[in-house]
Enzyme design. Structure first.
Site, short mmCIF file in Angstrom:
data_model
loop_
_atom_site.label_atom_id
_atom_site.label_comp_id
_atom_site.label_asym_id
_atom_site.label_seq_id
_atom_site.Cartn_x
_atom_site.Cartn_y
_atom_site.Cartn_z
N THR A 1 2.21 9.53 -8.92
CA THR A 1 2.82 8.23 -9.14
C THR A 1 2.14 7.02 -8.67
O THR A 1 1.10 7.24 -8.17
CB THR A 1 4.29 8.08 -8.17
OG1 THR A 1 3.92 8.24 -6.74
CG2 THR A 1 5.32 9.31 -8.80
N THR B 1 1.60 3.95 -6.80
CA THR B 1 1.25 3.46 -5.67
C THR B 1 0.68 4.61 -4.85
O THR B 1 -0.23 4.53 -4.11
CB THR B 1 2.33 2.78 -4.72
OG1 THR B 1 2.66 1.60 -5.65
CG2 THR B 1 1.98 2.30 -3.57
N CYS B 2 1.34 5.73 -5.06
CA CYS B 2 1.05 6.92 -4.30
C CYS B 2 -0.43 7.59 -4.56
O CYS B 2 -1.26 7.89 -3.66
CB CYS B 2 1.83 8.15 -4.31
SG CYS B 2 3.52 7.74 -3.82
N SER B 3 -0.82 7.25 -5.83
CA SER B 3 -2.43 7.83 -6.15
C SER B 3 -3.19 6.67 -5.95
O SER B 3 -4.60 6.94 -6.15
CB SER B 3 -2.08 8.16 -7.58
OG SER B 3 -1.30 9.42 -7.93
#
Length: 159
Positions: free
Chosen positions: A45, A47-49
């Site tokens: 996703t 922001t996660c990545s």
């Protein structure tokens, strides 16, 4: 209710893939260790990545130099977590843990409904510091935010 400082981490099993699928319980993972566990809504996703996991990858050696293990958890299956780790060049030792059924996420009181995005129940963005499975600090993000669970913030605020 969200897990609080002074509480023991719940006894839950998680999965990860190294040579094959491993089933690991939280007492084995956290017992006798200092650990930062950070959780996020999902592998791959935005922001996660782009920010959350990369920060821990970049600062991994800083945590280890302080004697702290680093674990990432998401409500994704272990195959997705393995593929994401490879795509993000996660160093060996930074554990990528699958909470595929969301059991740990629910037990920590950090679940959220992401059905509007087609993602079902997911984990809120957070970080916690545990010493021998006892929670010593917890940082939970306000929905849509990314600040207090970042690697830099956690490093600055480790007890």
């Amino acid at each position: 209710m969200t897990i609080a400082v002074g509480q023991t981490l719940p006894e839950i099993t998680l999965k990860r893939i190294r040579e094959g699928i491993e089933t690991l319980d939280t007492q084995t993972l956290f017992g006798g260790r200092k650990v930062v566990l950070f959780g996020l809504p999902g592998a791959f996703t935005p922001t996660c990545s782009a920010r959350h996991l990369p920060g821990y990858v970049e600062r991994f050696a800083d945590f280890r130099s302080r004697g702290v293990e680093v674990y990432c958890v998401a409500v994704n299956d272990p195959f997705v977590m393995k593929a994401w780790a490879e795509s993000q060049q996660v160093p060996e030792g930074l554990a990528m843990l699958s909470d595929g059924n969301g059991e740990l996420t629910r037990a920590l009181g950090l679940d959220m409904d992401a059905s509007a995005s087609g993602m079902g129940t997911r984990c809120r963005r957070f970080a916690l510091y545990a010493d021998n499975a006892i929670v010593r600090a917890v940082w939970v993000e306000t929905p849509g935010e990314f600040e207090v669970s970042s690697a830099d913030y956690v490093l600055q605020h480790l007890p």
